[in-house]
Design a protein around this motif. Structure first.
Motif, PDB file in Angstrom:
ATOM      1  N   LEU A   1      -1.744  -7.161   7.975  1.00 56.49           N
ATOM      2  CA  LEU A   1      -1.188  -7.161   6.595  1.00 56.49           C
ATOM      3  C   LEU A   1       0.068  -6.063   6.753  1.00 56.49           C
ATOM      4  O   LEU A   1       0.660  -6.002   5.747  1.00 56.49           O
ATOM      5  N   ASP A   2       0.187  -5.442   7.900  1.00 54.80           N
ATOM      6  CA  ASP A   2       1.591  -4.698   8.064  1.00 54.80           C
ATOM      7  C   ASP A   2       1.348  -3.432   6.810  1.00 54.80           C
ATOM      8  O   ASP A   2       2.404  -3.394   6.337  1.00 54.80           O
ATOM      9  N   LEU A   3       0.069  -2.940   6.527  1.00 56.74           N
ATOM     10  CA  LEU A   3       0.039  -1.817   5.712  1.00 56.74           C
ATOM     11  C   LEU A   3       0.565  -0.465   5.998  1.00 56.74           C
ATOM     12  O   LEU A   3       0.482   0.017   7.299  1.00 56.74           O
ATOM     13  N   PRO A   4       1.207  -0.115   5.125  1.00 51.44           N
ATOM     14  CA  PRO A   4       1.930   1.714   5.720  1.00 51.44           C
ATOM     15  C   PRO A   4       0.844   2.716   5.535  1.00 51.44           C
ATOM     16  O   PRO A   4       1.117   3.942   5.023  1.00 51.44           O
ATOM     17  N   ILE A   5      -0.515   2.452   6.281  1.00 54.68           N
ATOM     18  CA  ILE A   5      -1.307   3.538   6.012  1.00 54.68           C
ATOM     19  C   ILE A   5      -2.160   3.762   7.541  1.00 54.68           C
ATOM     20  O   ILE A   5      -2.353   2.739   8.381  1.00 54.68           O
ATOM     21  N   GLU A   6      -2.800   4.482   7.844  1.00 51.59           N
ATOM     22  CA  GLU A   6      -3.676   4.745   8.831  1.00 51.59           C
ATOM     23  C   GLU A   6      -5.031   4.055   8.760  1.00 51.59           C
ATOM     24  O   GLU A   6      -5.520   4.048   7.608  1.00 51.59           O
ATOM     25  N   PRO A   7      -5.584   3.260   9.700  1.00 51.16           N
ATOM     26  CA  PRO A   7      -7.051   2.574   9.439  1.00 51.16           C
ATOM     27  C   PRO A   7      -8.043   3.667   8.973  1.00 51.16           C
ATOM     28  O   PRO A   7      -8.856   3.113   7.991  1.00 51.16           O
ATOM     29  N   GLU A   8      -7.928   4.905   9.368  1.00 54.04           N
ATOM     30  CA  GLU A   8      -9.008   5.952   9.226  1.00 54.04           C
ATOM     31  C   GLU A   8      -9.020   6.189   7.610  1.00 54.04           C
ATOM     32  O   GLU A   8      -9.905   6.716   7.153  1.00 54.04           O
ATOM     33  N   TRP A   9      -8.037   5.851   6.790  1.00 55.79           N
ATOM     34  CA  TRP A   9      -7.821   6.260   5.640  1.00 55.79           C
ATOM     35  C   TRP A   9      -8.622   5.368   4.384  1.00 55.79           C
ATOM     36  O   TRP A   9      -8.995   5.442   3.388  1.00 55.79           O
ATOM     37  N   ILE A  10      -8.994   4.130   5.231  1.00 58.34           N
ATOM     38  CA  ILE A  10      -9.659   3.123   4.401  1.00 58.34           C
ATOM     39  C   ILE A  10     -11.362   3.335   4.634  1.00 58.34           C
ATOM     40  O   ILE A  10     -11.715   3.440   5.830  1.00 58.34           O
ATOM     41  N   SER A  11     -12.013   3.705   3.437  1.00 59.53           N
ATOM     42  CA  SER A  11     -13.420   3.870   3.798  1.00 59.53           C
ATOM     43  C   SER A  11     -13.932   2.557   3.871  1.00 59.53           C
ATOM     44  O   SER A  11     -13.671   1.613   3.382  1.00 59.53           O
ATOM     45  N   ASP A  12     -15.211   2.766   4.277  1.00 59.27           N
ATOM     46  CA  ASP A  12     -16.033   1.372   4.477  1.00 59.27           C
ATOM     47  C   ASP A  12     -16.104   0.495   3.052  1.00 59.27           C
ATOM     48  O   ASP A  12     -16.439  -0.672   3.379  1.00 59.27           O
ATOM     49  N   ASP A  13     -16.615   1.409   1.992  1.00 58.55           N
ATOM     50  CA  ASP A  13     -16.949   0.648   1.047  1.00 58.55           C
ATOM     51  C   ASP A  13     -16.048   0.570  -0.301  1.00 58.55           C
ATOM     52  O   ASP A  13     -15.924   0.380  -1.221  1.00 58.55           O
ATOM     53  N   GLN A  14     -14.551   0.957   0.379  1.00 61.51           N
ATOM     54  CA  GLN A  14     -13.275   0.949  -0.645  1.00 61.51           C
ATOM     55  C   GLN A  14     -13.065  -0.557  -0.898  1.00 61.51           C
ATOM     56  O   GLN A  14     -13.067  -1.390   0.033  1.00 61.51           O
ATOM     57  N   PRO A  15     -13.073  -1.032  -2.190  1.00 62.32           N
ATOM     58  CA  PRO A  15     -12.357  -2.185  -2.688  1.00 62.32           C
ATOM     59  C   PRO A  15     -11.215  -2.755  -2.017  1.00 62.32           C
ATOM     60  O   PRO A  15     -10.255  -1.815  -2.025  1.00 62.32           O
ATOM     61  N   LEU A  16     -11.287  -3.880  -1.411  1.00 63.96           N
ATOM     62  CA  LEU A  16     -10.132  -4.419  -0.911  1.00 63.96           C
ATOM     63  C   LEU A  16      -8.909  -5.027  -1.843  1.00 63.96           C
ATOM     64  O   LEU A  16      -7.796  -5.073  -1.726  1.00 63.96           O
ATOM     65  N   PHE A  17      -9.399  -5.485  -3.141  1.00 64.51           N
ATOM     66  CA  PHE A  17      -8.689  -5.807  -4.269  1.00 64.51           C
ATOM     67  C   PHE A  17      -8.717  -4.822  -5.165  1.00 64.51           C
ATOM     68  O   PHE A  17      -9.337  -3.654  -5.311  1.00 64.51           O
ATOM     69  N   GLY A  18      -7.779  -5.015  -6.294  1.00 65.17           N
ATOM     70  CA  GLY A  18      -7.826  -4.307  -7.601  1.00 65.17           C
ATOM     71  C   GLY A  18      -7.481  -2.935  -7.020  1.00 65.17           C
ATOM     72  O   GLY A  18      -6.318  -2.730  -6.528  1.00 65.17           O
ATOM     73  N   ARG A  19      -8.205  -1.814  -7.508  1.00 66.03           N
ATOM     74  CA  ARG A  19      -7.842  -0.232  -7.184  1.00 66.03           C
ATOM     75  C   ARG A  19      -7.629  -0.088  -5.925  1.00 66.03           C
ATOM     76  O   ARG A  19      -7.503   1.093  -5.439  1.00 66.03           O
ATOM     77  N   GLY A  20      -8.641  -0.769  -5.051  1.00 65.85           N
ATOM     78  CA  GLY A  20      -8.567  -0.362  -3.593  1.00 65.85           C
ATOM     79  C   GLY A  20      -7.493  -0.572  -2.859  1.00 65.85           C
ATOM     80  O   GLY A  20      -6.422   0.063  -3.264  1.00 65.85           O
ATOM     81  N   LEU A  21      -7.330  -1.569  -2.095  1.00 61.76           N
ATOM     82  CA  LEU A  21      -5.965  -1.897  -1.085  1.00 61.76           C
ATOM     83  C   LEU A  21      -5.126  -2.624  -1.805  1.00 61.76           C
ATOM     84  O   LEU A  21      -4.025  -2.777  -1.331  1.00 61.76           O
ATOM     85  N   GLU A  22      -5.633  -3.358  -3.028  1.00 61.68           N
ATOM     86  CA  GLU A  22      -4.614  -4.057  -3.872  1.00 61.68           C
ATOM     87  C   GLU A  22      -4.109  -5.336  -3.106  1.00 61.68           C
ATOM     88  O   GLU A  22      -2.973  -5.836  -3.216  1.00 61.68           O
ATOM     89  N   LEU A  23      -5.079  -5.893  -2.190  1.00 59.76           N
ATOM     90  CA  LEU A  23      -4.851  -7.156  -1.711  1.00 59.76           C
ATOM     91  C   LEU A  23      -4.814  -8.439  -2.439  1.00 59.76           C
ATOM     92  O   LEU A  23      -5.385  -8.349  -3.674  1.00 59.76           O
ATOM     93  N   ASP A  24      -4.066  -9.548  -2.330  1.00 61.01           N
ATOM     94  CA  ASP A  24      -3.961 -10.628  -3.042  1.00 61.01           C
ATOM     95  C   ASP A  24      -4.556 -11.786  -2.290  1.00 61.01           C
ATOM     96  O   ASP A  24      -5.095 -11.656  -1.078  1.00 61.01           O
ATOM     97  N   SER A  25      -4.586 -13.080  -2.909  1.00 58.46           N
ATOM     98  CA  SER A  25      -4.968 -14.229  -2.151  1.00 58.46           C
ATOM     99  C   SER A  25      -4.573 -14.618  -0.969  1.00 58.46           C
ATOM    100  O   SER A  25      -5.002 -15.082  -0.174  1.00 58.46           O
ATOM    101  N   LEU A  26      -3.287 -14.367  -0.851  1.00 58.20           N
ATOM    102  CA  LEU A  26      -2.355 -14.606   0.481  1.00 58.20           C
ATOM    103  C   LEU A  26      -2.831 -13.895   1.457  1.00 58.20           C
ATOM    104  O   LEU A  26      -3.242 -14.100   2.504  1.00 58.20           O
ATOM    105  N   ASP A  27      -3.248 -12.339   1.345  1.00 56.12           N
ATOM    106  CA  ASP A  27      -3.757 -11.592   2.133  1.00 56.12           C
ATOM    107  C   ASP A  27      -5.348 -11.943   2.752  1.00 56.12           C
ATOM    108  O   ASP A  27      -5.805 -11.833   3.893  1.00 56.12           O
ATOM    109  N   VAL A  28      -6.011 -12.544   1.692  1.00 56.81           N
ATOM    110  CA  VAL A  28      -7.289 -12.930   2.009  1.00 56.81           C
ATOM    111  C   VAL A  28      -7.380 -14.125   2.943  1.00 56.81           C
ATOM    112  O   VAL A  28      -7.850 -14.356   3.936  1.00 56.81           O
TER     113      VAL A  28
END
Length: 100
Positions: free
Chosen positions: A28-55
Motif C-alpha cells: 500500500l506504499d504507506l509512509p510508516i515503518e511496519p513496526e509502528w502497526i500494532s497487532d490489534d490496531q484497526p486497519l480501517f477508520g481511526r486505525g490505518l484508514e484503509l479503504d475498499s481499494l486497499d482491501v
C-alpha cells in the motif's frame, strides 16, 4: 494441546503478524515503518484508514504472499493484523498438512 504446541503457535502467529505488517506497508506504499502497526490496531477508520481499494489489494497480496485465498465474505477478517493472521495461519497449517 501441550505447552510446547502453544508456544509454537504463538511464535507462528507473531511471525505471520510481522509478515502481514511488512506486506501492508509495502503493497500500500504507506509512509510508516511496519513496526509502528500494532497487532490489534484497526486497519480501517481511526486505525490505518484503509479503504475498499486497499482491501482488494490486500486480498491479492495475501494470496500471493501466503498462497491463501480469503473467500470469506466477512469483512471483519480485515479488522486488524491479528484477525488476518488468525485467518491465514489455519489455512497455512491445512495446506502444509495436505502436502505432508
Amino acid at each position: 494441546m501441550t505447552i510446547d504446541e502453544l508456544r509454537a503457535r504463538a511464535g507462528e502467529r507473531k511471525q505471520t503478524c510481522a509478515q502481514i505488517k511488512k506486506m501492508i506497508v509495502s503493497r500500500l506504499d504507506l509512509p510508516i515503518e511496519p513496526e509502528w502497526i500494532s497487532d490489534d490496531q484497526p486497519l480501517f477508520g481511526r486505525g490505518l484508514e484503509l479503504d475498499s481499494l486497499d482491501v482488494l489489494e490486500l486480498y491479492v497480496a495475501i494470496e500471493a504472499e501466503f498462497g491463501v485465498a480469503l473467500y470469506d465474505s466477512d469483512m471483519s477478517v480485515f479488522g486488524s493484523v491479528s484477525r488476518l493472521a488468525d485467518s491465514v495461519n489455519p489455512a497455512l497449517r491445512t495446506a502444509q498438512a495436505a502436502v505432508a
